[in-house]
Motif scaffolding. Sequence first.
Motif, PDB file in Angstrom:
ATOM      1  N   SER A 117      -4.682   5.727  -5.545  1.00 35.96           N
ATOM      2  CA  SER A 117      -5.542   6.086  -4.409  1.00 35.96           C
ATOM      3  C   SER A 117      -5.916   4.804  -3.660  1.00 35.96           C
ATOM      4  O   SER A 117      -5.823   3.701  -4.222  1.00 35.96           O
ATOM      5  CB  SER A 117      -6.828   6.753  -4.931  1.00 35.96           C
TER       6      SER A 117
ATOM      7  N   ASP B 275       0.839  -1.212   0.000  1.00 31.98           N
ATOM      8  CA  ASP B 275       0.000   0.000   0.000  1.00 31.98           C
ATOM      9  C   ASP B 275       0.873   1.262   0.000  1.00 31.98           C
ATOM     10  O   ASP B 275       0.582   2.219  -0.726  1.00 31.98           O
ATOM     11  CB  ASP B 275      -0.943   0.013   1.211  1.00 31.98           C
TER      12      ASP B 275
ATOM     13  N   SER C 189      -7.409  -0.945  -3.662  1.00 34.07           N
ATOM     14  CA  SER C 189      -8.323  -2.020  -3.267  1.00 34.07           C
ATOM     15  C   SER C 189      -8.913  -2.716  -4.498  1.00 34.07           C
ATOM     16  O   SER C 189      -9.077  -3.948  -4.525  1.00 34.07           O
ATOM     17  CB  SER C 189      -9.340  -1.404  -2.310  1.00 34.07           C
ATOM     18  N   ALA C 190      -9.152  -1.957  -5.585  1.00 31.73           N
ATOM     19  CA  ALA C 190      -9.667  -2.586  -6.817  1.00 31.73           C
ATOM     20  C   ALA C 190      -8.609  -3.504  -7.434  1.00 31.73           C
ATOM     21  O   ALA C 190      -8.926  -4.610  -7.898  1.00 31.73           O
ATOM     22  CB  ALA C 190     -10.069  -1.502  -7.811  1.00 31.73           C
TER      23      ALA C 190
ATOM     24  N   GLU D 105      -8.748   3.590  -3.126  1.00 28.83           N
ATOM     25  CA  GLU D 105      -9.801   2.868  -3.880  1.00 28.83           C
ATOM     26  C   GLU D 105      -9.170   2.063  -5.027  1.00 28.83           C
ATOM     27  O   GLU D 105      -9.531   0.906  -5.268  1.00 28.83           O
ATOM     28  CB  GLU D 105     -10.842   3.841  -4.465  1.00 28.83           C
ATOM     29  N   GLN D 106      -8.234   2.696  -5.718  1.00 32.51           N
ATOM     30  CA  GLN D 106      -7.574   1.991  -6.831  1.00 32.51           C
ATOM     31  C   GLN D 106      -6.780   0.781  -6.311  1.00 32.51           C
ATOM     32  O   GLN D 106      -6.785  -0.293  -6.912  1.00 32.51           O
ATOM     33  CB  GLN D 106      -6.617   2.935  -7.573  1.00 32.51           C
TER      34      GLN D 106
END
Length: 415
Positions: free
Chosen positions: A402, A393, A407-408, A404-405
């Motif tokens: 980011s 991370d 986690s995707a 969100e990215q």
Amino acid sequence: MSKALDGVRILDFTHVQSGPTCTQLLAWFGADVIKVERAGAGDITREQLRDIPDVDSLYFTMLNHNKRSVTIDTKNPEGKQVLEALIQKCDVLVENFAPGALDRMGFTWERIQELNPRMIVASVKGFGPGPYEDCKVYENVAQCAGGAASTTGFDDGPPVVTGAQIGDSGTGLHLALGIVTALFQRTQTGRGQRVLAAMQDGVLNLCRVKLRDQQRLERNGTMKEYPQYPNGTFGEAVPRAGNASGGGQPGWILKCKGWETDPNAYIYFITQAPVWAKICNVIGKEEWATHPDYATPAARLPHLKDIFAEIERWTMTKTKFEAMQILNKYDIPCGPILSMKEIAEEPSLRKTGTIVEVDHPTRGKYLTVGNPIKLSDSPTEVKRSPLLGEHTDEVMAELGYSPEQISALRTAGAI
Ligand code: COA
């Protein structure tokens, strides 16, 4: 205090031993080493030779200090994009995959140059170009193919490999030198380049004196400092020399007090010419200092076996440490055969940071070998090895992704 390689970013694609020793050294000199591993598995050594269940092995922890670990599936298209971003951000890519693996991933030299023309791509391979270039290679294969095994051991026994990891760690050292040299050249040219250290070449470089001896043997048919002289026979190739010294000063391993029960109660004794008279005095053979059969190095060569047998009669009356103390007083070169237990417990090695105790969150405290190269302006602080993906991370955020990215990408199995 700043570090010698502050600001240098290494994309560390290494695994097992040879590559990781190289990148560990660079990390100790201050480089930011980002180790790329496969999610869920990681460097295979994490699970090899484990002494504690489910905990990173000592094999792994002792070769991967001061690094950050990110997990990326480089065969996944989105994982590839992350790797491309890393290539653009880093100075050096270090890898020791089997031949062709990096190309198969899609990261050819040409592609890497497109992404980052300043990138240095450094590789360990088993062999350089030639008949074996496609072979996978481990330590002992390199020791055998590099000339070490044929010249190690005793004349009447088979070839022997050495415990010193000259194929893996030795080649890692060679590669590290190639990398810093290429970084230096880049300051002039602005360009990256490829650096190759083949394990066979690295071992042969360390066996240079044996190629010297091959040519001496071919010219003269004999080598007087070898134990085969004067009574044994020489063949066409450099023979195994037992414990004979590789240089011009004859030496041998001799028993010390306690050898019957302690497998390491031995000392290496060198009959250095300038201290010959002192050696004669210490062992009580004063007459040898002037006797025509013993007084000069040339006269002594045919008698080395008898000479060492006589010295051994003396060393057997002393422990290896007592013998060291006495011999050092007279500047007679010698060295105790130290066991790993003795080395691990040696206070002076702890003091210099050559043996270091490290704390690890899942393993607890363990000993490791610190940086053997000491820079006065860039001291090494040994930090524990990373857990698998511990810094994914953090590094992804540095690349501009980011939460969100990230986690995707994780959901997609790319990281
Ligand atoms: N994501 C996806 N795939 C990955 C990956 C990642 N993060 N990291 C590695 N891989 C893949 C490689 O692309 C390769 O795939 P491919 O064979 O389909 O192209 C595969 O993992 C295995 O790599 P490889 O290097 O062949 O591992 P190995 O375990 O079969 O062989 C060695 C190990 C050491 C024998 C071999 O790597 C080698 O010969 N290296 C060069 C010499 C060397 O350094 N030897 C000393 C080791 S101490």
